[in-house]
Design an enzyme around this catalytic site. Structure first.
Site, PDB file in Angstrom:
ATOM      1  N   HIS A 282      -3.409   7.318   1.626  1.00  0.00           N
ATOM      2  CA  HIS A 282      -3.762   6.115   1.217  1.00  0.00           C
ATOM      3  C   HIS A 282      -5.093   6.091   1.845  1.00  0.00           C
ATOM      4  O   HIS A 282      -5.473   5.972   2.745  1.00  0.00           O
ATOM      5  CB  HIS A 282      -2.809   5.189   1.871  1.00  0.00           C
ATOM      6  CG  HIS A 282      -3.279   3.697   1.682  1.00  0.00           C
ATOM      7  ND1 HIS A 282      -3.585   3.173   0.528  1.00  0.00           N
ATOM      8  CD2 HIS A 282      -3.282   2.745   2.582  1.00  0.00           C
ATOM      9  CE1 HIS A 282      -3.892   1.860   0.549  1.00  0.00           C
ATOM     10  NE2 HIS A 282      -3.732   1.542   1.961  1.00  0.00           N
TER      11      HIS A 282
ATOM     12  N   ASN B 276      -9.941  -0.033  -0.446  1.00  0.00           N
ATOM     13  CA  ASN B 276      -8.511   0.194  -0.452  1.00  0.00           C
ATOM     14  C   ASN B 276      -8.111  -0.609  -1.893  1.00  0.00           C
ATOM     15  O   ASN B 276      -8.152  -1.667  -1.926  1.00  0.00           O
ATOM     16  CB  ASN B 276      -8.144  -0.634   0.795  1.00  0.00           C
ATOM     17  CG  ASN B 276      -6.682  -0.503   1.119  1.00  0.00           C
ATOM     18  OD1 ASN B 276      -5.853  -0.227   0.084  1.00  0.00           O
ATOM     19  ND2 ASN B 276      -6.305  -1.091   2.050  1.00  0.00           N
TER      20      ASN B 276
ATOM     21  N   CYS C 124       0.831  -1.204   0.140  1.00  0.00           N
ATOM     22  CA  CYS C 124       0.024   0.030  -0.214  1.00  0.00           C
ATOM     23  C   CYS C 124       0.836   1.339  -0.036  1.00  0.00           C
ATOM     24  O   CYS C 124       0.433   2.417  -0.275  1.00  0.00           O
ATOM     25  CB  CYS C 124      -1.057  -0.008   1.144  1.00  0.00           C
ATOM     26  SG  CYS C 124      -2.054  -1.194   1.050  1.00  0.00           S
TER      27      CYS C 124
END
Length: 323
Positions: A250, A280, A114
């Site tokens: 993020h 996500n 990520c």
């Protein structure tokens, strides 16, 4: 005068298939309310069966080039952040290079889960400042739907697929925080926390594996580390959180985003949020949010932006840039 890596174009791509939370109610012991309350996610996009990470990355790259008013002949390098490349090798970046018809320069992948896009952006910036490239296409693209355990309600409802890209260009600045472009970066990793977020398969085990996560532990590390790395990057740039126009984080979980903003003493009105629509998307989430933020009219030239992310490794970092 000082060299700067300036964003001159941005774009994104999302698969056509939209999956609302209600779809998971058919197969899992979960509800739309449960997912929204714990993550802020309302829907996400899943890639089609024949759609790959490099496909989505190519679409996003083309959109960024169009936004920049440039052609592939103007690009010297491609840096693609992904943990879900099409093949073990070659890199997805070289596949994008071929898809774009780019026969010069170089292309490679960055794998920091990520945090991948922050790492890719930092690497691209270093290449520009060192003179290795004048223009770099920086992409984040993921098909996390390929590594989901559809029986694990704590993880499979959180992730989505997509891609985002931007074009970085070498320009001259004054060497002050008023310059456009990347002003500072801050990167970290700590392999002791590997078991908090990982995929239980890989090449050496001859299996693809599924994503595994200790959500509560990841949350605890995320808020603390994200705020700290953002503040460190701002300090390197000679700035403070009070100078920030937008946090573009993020997009993992709305509670992490809220917690980080609170620690930085910034209101949520100063945060670009897309997690409700995309879930996500790992390394794709920051460039996706940058592109959507510009599309919405939130991000404007001259705005000071902080991007920050944390992912498996653990790996985390932040970039401060002026749009």
């Amino acid at each position: 005068m000082a060299g700067r890596s300036v964003v001159v174009g941005v774009g994104h791509y999302l698969p056509k298939r939209v999956v609302p939370n209600s779809e998971f109610e058919k197969t899992l012991d979960t509800t739309d309310e449960w997912i929204r309350t714990r993550s802020g996610i309302e829907r996400r996009h899943f890639a089609a069966e024949d759609e790959t990470t490099s496909d989505m990355a190519t679409y996003a790259a083309k959109a960024a080039l169009q936004d920049a008013g440039l052609s592939v002949e103007d690009i010297d390098a491609i840096v693609l952040a992904t943990s879900t490349a099409d093949l073990t090798f070659p890199s997805a970046a070289t596949m994008v290079q071929a898809n774009l018809g780019m026969t010069r320069g170089f292309a490679f992948d960055v794998q920091a889960v990520c945090a991948g896009f922050v790492f890719a952006l930092s690497n691209a910036n270093a290449m520009i400042l060192s003179g290795q490239a004048k223009r770099v296409l920086v992409i984040g693209a993921e098909t996390f739907s390929r590594i989901m355990d559809w029986n694990d309600r704590s993880t499979c409802v959180l992730f989505g697929d997509g891609a985002g890209a931007l074009v970085l260009e070498a320009q001259e600045g004054s060497g002050t925080p008023d310059d456009r472009g990347i002003l500072a970066t801050d990167l970290h990793s700590d392999g002791r926390y590997r078991d908090l977020l990982y995929v239980d398969g890989g090449v050496s085990t001859q299996s693809t594996g599924y994503l595994r996560m200790q959500g509560n532990q990841v949350f605890r590390h995320a808020v603390e580390k994200l705020a700290a790395t953002a503040e460190a990057a701002l300090d390197r740039a000679g700035l403070t959180s009070g100078d920030v126009d937008w946090i573009v984080p993020h997009q993992a979980n709305i509670r992490i985003i809220q917690g980080t903003a609170k620690k930085m003493q910034l209101p949520m009105d100063n945060v670009v949020i897309t997690v409700q629509d995309h879930g996500n998307t790992s390394a794709a989430s920051i460039p996706l949010a940058l592109s959507v933020g510009k599309e919405r009219g939130q991000i404007k030239p001259g705005d000071l932006i902080v991007t920050e992310a944390i992912g498996g490794g653990l790996a985390w970092g932040a970039v401060v840039l002026r749009w």
